[in-house]
Structure formats: C-alpha cells, structure tokens
Motif scaffolding. Structure first.
Motif, PDB file in Angstrom:
ATOM      1  N   GLY A  90      45.739  37.993  51.635  1.00 34.12           N
ATOM      2  CA  GLY A  90      45.340  38.704  52.835  1.00 34.12           C
ATOM      3  C   GLY A  90      44.900  40.139  52.619  1.00 34.12           C
ATOM      4  O   GLY A  90      44.763  40.902  53.579  1.00 34.12           O
ATOM      5  N   GLN A  91      44.676  40.501  51.350  1.00 36.04           N
ATOM      6  CA  GLN A  91      44.284  41.879  51.048  1.00 36.04           C
ATOM      7  C   GLN A  91      42.901  41.933  50.433  1.00 36.04           C
ATOM      8  O   GLN A  91      42.362  40.921  49.989  1.00 36.04           O
ATOM      9  CB  GLN A  91      45.309  42.499  50.091  1.00 36.04           C
ATOM     10  N   GLY A  92      42.341  43.130  50.429  1.00 39.13           N
ATOM     11  CA  GLY A  92      41.055  43.329  49.793  1.00 39.13           C
ATOM     12  C   GLY A  92      41.193  43.450  48.288  1.00 39.13           C
ATOM     13  O   GLY A  92      42.304  43.499  47.753  1.00 39.13           O
ATOM     14  N   ARG A  93      40.066  43.488  47.599  1.00 37.33           N
ATOM     15  CA  ARG A  93      40.089  43.605  46.132  1.00 37.33           C
ATOM     16  C   ARG A  93      40.296  45.064  45.752  1.00 37.33           C
ATOM     17  O   ARG A  93      39.531  45.934  46.156  1.00 37.33           O
ATOM     18  CB  ARG A  93      38.762  43.075  45.569  1.00 37.33           C
ATOM     19  N   GLU A  94      41.317  45.287  44.956  1.00 38.58           N
ATOM     20  CA  GLU A  94      41.748  46.650  44.609  1.00 38.58           C
ATOM     21  C   GLU A  94      41.507  46.928  43.136  1.00 38.58           C
ATOM     22  O   GLU A  94      41.867  46.107  42.277  1.00 38.58           O
ATOM     23  CB  GLU A  94      43.248  46.786  44.923  1.00 38.58           C
ATOM     24  N   GLY A  95      40.927  48.069  42.848  1.00 36.19           N
ATOM     25  CA  GLY A  95      40.751  48.480  41.461  1.00 36.19           C
ATOM     26  C   GLY A  95      42.087  48.845  40.852  1.00 36.19           C
ATOM     27  O   GLY A  95      42.862  49.595  41.454  1.00 36.19           O
ATOM     28  N   VAL A  96      42.367  48.324  39.664  1.00 37.51           N
ATOM     29  CA  VAL A  96      43.626  48.593  38.975  1.00 37.51           C
ATOM     30  C   VAL A  96      43.414  49.593  37.840  1.00 37.51           C
ATOM     31  O   VAL A  96      44.143  50.569  37.725  1.00 37.51           O
ATOM     32  CB  VAL A  96      44.219  47.284  38.415  1.00 37.51           C
ATOM     33  N   ALA A  97      42.416  49.339  37.012  1.00 43.03           N
ATOM     34  CA  ALA A  97      42.164  50.213  35.865  1.00 43.03           C
ATOM     35  C   ALA A  97      40.768  49.942  35.341  1.00 43.03           C
ATOM     36  O   ALA A  97      40.197  48.878  35.571  1.00 43.03           O
ATOM     37  CB  ALA A  97      43.183  49.967  34.751  1.00 43.03           C
ATOM     38  N   THR A  98      40.235  50.933  34.640  1.00 48.99           N
ATOM     39  CA  THR A  98      38.940  50.763  34.008  1.00 48.99           C
ATOM     40  C   THR A  98      38.964  51.392  32.620  1.00 48.99           C
ATOM     41  O   THR A  98      39.748  52.314  32.357  1.00 48.99           O
ATOM     42  CB  THR A  98      37.826  51.399  34.860  1.00 48.99           C
ATOM     43  N   ILE A  99      38.113  50.873  31.735  1.00 47.20           N
ATOM     44  CA  ILE A  99      37.976  51.442  30.412  1.00 47.20           C
ATOM     45  C   ILE A  99      36.510  51.468  30.063  1.00 47.20           C
ATOM     46  O   ILE A  99      35.786  50.481  30.261  1.00 47.20           O
ATOM     47  CB  ILE A  99      38.797  50.662  29.362  1.00 47.20           C
TER      48      ILE A  99
END
Length: 123
Positions: free
Chosen positions: A41-50
């Motif tokens: 039920g949630q949107g897509r969330e950024g966790v980390a990037t490299i």
C-alpha cells in the motif's frame, strides 16, 4: 537488459540480509545504480544509490544500517542490511539510470528495473 535481484527472505527484527543485483545487457559503468523498496500500500521509495565512481547516498531511514556497494566484477551491486526493523518489510528492487539529473530517489528517472526480491522483518 536484465537486472536480477536475489537475497531476500524473512528475518527477525535486528537481523541482517544481503541483497544482490546482477546486471547484464548494458554498459554498467555508464549508469548509476539504485535500490528502491515498496511496502504494501505504499509508493516506491529510494533506499540507496551508488555511482560509477563509487559515491553513495542513502535515505535517512536507512543511514547507518544499510550499505550499498559494487562487486569486484562491477556489474553486480549489493545492499547489506543490518539492524533490520519491521518497517523495512517491502519488495526491494534494483534499478539503473543513465542520466545524472534530478533527485536520485525519483524512480521515474530510472531506465531499467529488476523484478524485485521480498524482504520480511518480523518483530
């Protein structure tokens, strides 16, 4: 183009998991890579990037607990997740974007996506 995630599973609160993302079919070194998650039920969330230069950025919610890294072959990305919490429960996706414009956490800027791997953290 393929992005294949693995390493998800079920753990208790405080546990650890290591996710992997194997990339093929594009010039990996020219792309920035990211991990995203989407809970029920949630949107897509950024966790980390490299970035290709190894620079990293994290969401505030995972700083100090998660670590994103590149494999030696440089077509593999990892997400080491420690001190997991129930609120970390989600489907985790890896993604690749070519253009370094806009916010790293904007999922609309990513060109390629994996199929996702489920992470479930119980209290």
């Amino acid at each position: 183009v393929q992005l294949v995630e693995s390493g998800g599973g079920s753990v208790q609160s405080g546990g650890s998991l290591r996710l992997s993302c194997a990339a093929s079919g594009f010039t990996y070194s020219r792309y920035c890579m990211g991990w995203f998650r989407q809970g029920p039920g949630q949107g897509r969330e950024g966790v980390a990037t490299i970035g290709s230069d190894g620079s990293t950025t994290y969401a505030d919610s995972v700083k100090g607990r998660f670590t994103v890294s590149q494999g030696n072959a440089k077509n593999t990305m990892y997400l080491q997740m420690n001190s997991l919490r129930p609120e970390d429960t989600a489907m985790y996706y890896c993604a690749a974007r070519k253009l370094r414009i806009g916010a790293w956490s904007d999922f609309r800027l990513y060109n390629y996506w994996g199929q996702g791997t489920q992470v479930t953290v119980s209290s």
